[in-house]
Each structure stands twice: as C-alpha cells, then as structure tokens.
Design a protein around this motif. Sequence first.
Motif, short mmCIF file in Angstrom:
data_model
loop_
_atom_site.label_atom_id
_atom_site.label_comp_id
_atom_site.label_asym_id
_atom_site.label_seq_id
_atom_site.Cartn_x
_atom_site.Cartn_y
_atom_site.Cartn_z
N GLY A 163 0.87 -1.17 -0.01
CA GLY A 163 0.00 0.00 -0.10
C GLY A 163 0.99 1.30 -0.22
O GLY A 163 0.70 2.30 -0.78
N VAL A 164 1.92 1.25 0.80
CA VAL A 164 2.73 2.36 0.93
C VAL A 164 3.46 2.60 -0.47
O VAL A 164 3.65 3.75 -1.04
CB VAL A 164 3.77 2.19 2.05
N HIS A 165 4.11 1.43 -0.99
CA HIS A 165 4.53 1.50 -2.36
C HIS A 165 3.65 2.29 -3.60
O HIS A 165 3.76 2.93 -4.31
CB HIS A 165 5.18 0.13 -2.95
N ARG A 166 2.41 1.50 -3.39
CA ARG A 166 1.51 2.09 -4.42
C ARG A 166 1.09 3.48 -4.29
O ARG A 166 0.75 4.08 -5.17
CB ARG A 166 0.24 1.15 -4.55
N ALA A 167 0.95 3.91 -3.12
CA ALA A 167 0.66 5.17 -2.58
C ALA A 167 1.72 6.37 -3.32
O ALA A 167 1.45 7.21 -4.09
CB ALA A 167 0.30 5.52 -1.11
N MET A 168 3.01 5.78 -3.03
CA MET A 168 3.99 6.68 -3.53
C MET A 168 4.15 6.81 -5.35
O MET A 168 4.24 7.66 -5.83
CB MET A 168 5.43 6.17 -3.32
N ASP A 169 3.93 5.41 -5.64
CA ASP A 169 3.70 5.12 -7.11
C ASP A 169 2.70 6.17 -7.75
O ASP A 169 2.83 6.84 -8.73
CB ASP A 169 3.41 3.93 -7.38
N THR A 170 1.45 6.04 -7.06
CA THR A 170 0.25 6.93 -7.58
C THR A 170 0.45 8.41 -7.31
O THR A 170 -0.16 9.28 -7.87
CB THR A 170 -1.02 6.66 -6.81
N ALA A 171 1.36 8.95 -6.39
CA ALA A 171 1.68 10.23 -6.31
C ALA A 171 2.31 10.57 -7.62
O ALA A 171 2.11 12.06 -8.13
CB ALA A 171 2.65 10.47 -4.93
N GLY A 172 3.34 10.09 -8.25
CA GLY A 172 3.54 10.22 -9.58
C GLY A 172 2.81 10.31 -10.74
O GLY A 172 2.64 11.23 -11.67
N ALA A 173 1.47 9.28 -10.50
CA ALA A 173 0.66 9.29 -11.21
C ALA A 173 -0.15 10.53 -11.28
O ALA A 173 -0.88 10.83 -12.10
CB ALA A 173 -0.23 7.99 -11.11
N LEU A 174 -0.26 10.98 -10.15
CA LEU A 174 -1.06 12.34 -9.85
C LEU A 174 -0.28 13.44 -10.50
O LEU A 174 -0.89 14.44 -11.21
CB LEU A 174 -1.21 12.46 -8.36
#
Length: 453
Positions: A163-174
């Motif tokens: 979840g932490v990794h995907r959240a950071m990944d998604t910050a880039g997607a944002l």
Amino acid sequence: MYVADSRANADPSAGSTTGIARRTARVSAAVAPTVFALGAVSLITDVSSEMVTAVLPLYLVTGLGLSPLGFGLLDGIYNGFSALVRLAGGHLADRGGGRHKWIAGIGYGISALCKPLLLLAHTLPPIGLILAADRTGKGLRTAPRDALISLSSTPENRGRAFGVHRAMDTAGALLGPLVAFLILRATVDGYDAVFTVSFCVAVVGVLVLVLFVPGSTSTAAPRTEKAARERVVGERAVGEQAIGEKAVDEQAVRPTLRAAFALLARRDLRRITVCALLLGLATVSDSFVYLLLQRRLGVPDRWFALLPLGTAAAFLLLAVPLGRLADRVGRWRVFLGGHGALLTAYALLLTSWHGTALPYAVLLLHGAFYAATDGVLMAAASDSVPAELRSSGLALVQTGQAAARFVCSLGFGAAWTLWGDRTALTASAAALAVCAAFASTLRPGRSVLEPAP
C-alpha cells in the motif's frame, strides 16, 4: 503537579505532535527502507509514464485520427505486451539471487529510452513498436520490483508495504498528468514537449534506482515467511493436500522455469491466477474510461489530460488504508470489493445522469478499484509463493492479468467501433459481474489471504 499540568495546557500541540511522530515511527518500523526507496523510483517513473499516458489517447484519436478499434489495438499493446516478458523478467531475477534490482533497472532503462522515440513516430506501425518496447521494459521490471517489496516485508505487514509503495507510485501518477497539462498549455508544440520532458524525468528515476535501492534484501523476511509457512502447513496437514504442497515446496527451491510453472500446482496460487485472468477479461482500459467520460460530459480536449488526476488522487488516498484493511480482514474480501467499486463506476457511466458530480463519483470509484486490487493482489500472491521463486510466482499472476487485459482492450475497441460505446460498456459490465461472481466461488485458503482468528 500544577507545573506539569500548566506545561501541558500551555502547549496543546505537543501531544498532537508527539502522536504524529509516534504514528510515523510505527509506519516506518513496519515498512522497510527498501520499500520507500522503490516507492521513490516508482514515483519519479510514474511522473514520466503518466505524462505520456495522459495525452496518448487524445494524441492518437484526435491528432492522428485513429479509430476506436485502432486505438484499442495500440492500447492493448501498451497494457498487454508486457505479458510476454514478465515471466522472463521474474525468472532472470530469481536465478541470480540478488539480480532483482538489476533486472528491474534494465526494464526502467528500456522504458526511458522509448520516450524520445515517440517524437519520430507518426503512423500506426512505428508507434505500435515503440509502445511494445516500452511495455517490454515494464514487463521486465514489475515482478522483480514487487518481489523486492515482498521479500523486504513480513506476511503480517505485507499489505501495508504494498500500500505504501502503491501510494508513492500513485503520487507520481497524480503529478504526471498535471505536468502534461501545464506543458500543453504553455507550449505551441505541446506533444513533442511532453515526450521530451518525460524522457528526462525517466532518466532521473533510473539514477535513483541505481544509487539508492539496495541490491539485496534482508534474510529476516524470508526466514519469517518460512516459519509462517511451516506453521500453516502444520495446521492444514491433512492427507494428500499437505503431502502435495510439501513436494511442490521442495521442488521449488531451485529457481528454474519448470519449478516456476510447477507453482501452479499450489491450489491457492492457481486460484488467484485464474481469478486475476477472468477479472482482467472484463476490466476496461483506463484510457477508454476517460474517453467515455469525455464524450458523456463534453470535456474540452485541453482539459482531457486532467481526468486521470481523479483516479490517481483516489488511489493515493486509499492505497495505504485499504492495504492495512486487507492485512486485518482478509485480502480476498478487499480484492473482490475493489471490483465491486469498478462495476459501480461502469453502472454510473451507463445511466442517463449528467450531473456535475458524475466525473467525481466515477473517478473516485475507479481509484478505489486500483487501491483495493493492485497491491492487494500482489500481497495475496506473495503469501503462497516461496521466497526462492518470488519473482517468478508474482510474474505468473501478472502475466495472466496482463494477457486478459490485452484481450479486453481489443474486444472493447472492436465492440465500440461496431456497435457504439454504450453497447460495448454494457457488455463489459455484464462480463465483470459474471466473472466476479465466479471468482467469489474460487476463494483461496484462509491461511493465505485471511488473518488467523
């Protein structure tokens, strides 16, 4: 006593600050530094890739005049071609023992080199080849990266780590679509500028991987996993089932292709793979969802690149909470719940409602779907794969899902071209409901996906 009380009253923020610090410390203790380093790499890389993804549908359909069928073919290549190389990436990473980082680095490098090539391609064949190469890079890096996350975590906090990794990944997607939007508004030759900046950002991501991600993981996590697996097998050691799983475990010690495919003899991994494949067959590509929203609401072309921001924002906010929820209540429940959110988003797009809240609701549900399925699926699969074959096992699941989504993109694009977008989406929603109902009957074992009572 009075002095102590006076201090507390004089600085009411002290307790709050201390509480925040303690919560941050607990999260940091539960999530390994490797996860944060990989999260930073994914954040930077996703800024680069999502800049391209945000403008690609409009660039191809409006700029180059591709039909929905032609776009469906390219989108299928973009999202499904990696299925051909994910097993190779997982196998190469497992064979080297400590090669996870370097196989992932090669994948990131290939994807970075594809960005400037888009400046030179203006017809379907070369664009298809460039997207295929880009997805080859993604296919090589995904399983080794997720294996590093899994091997750096314990079964009890694996959902949170993903979840932490995907959240950071998604910050880039944002950030990616926002950067693309600003570039398109600020430059005359907007698409070329987006592709150029995307390449520069991708190079930074590769450098961060090389400099800050450790080449090997701690052995503490694999030892913990082995003990947990032995305890689970002891609890479930009933007749031939236990004997069969023990034989598979013994065979899977050596990281060979034969041992990788033999993992499908494990009931839990086999069921997870089948479910990922079936549900992927009814998962409409993100780009089609955004194109449907644009047509329903008449969104101007210059605002199109902002639509992915809604999905990314919801994913970012929900990834960690849903990862922790999956650790507590069971990963299978959260995974199926995410597909329920996606089905609700399809239903909203099929209604006659045109209110201003429609895009917010659809994009929120779309982001919730990813938050409840992306990292949760990898955490669930990790629980049923031995550490020696972690990349290969995760690649099996990812390959089935990617291949299914490739077929879905082709089918949805063809159905849109022949019968219209509404009929195509109706068929996809019906297929998703049927596949989700069937997947609920293939529930893997409690010891893999649910916490102990």
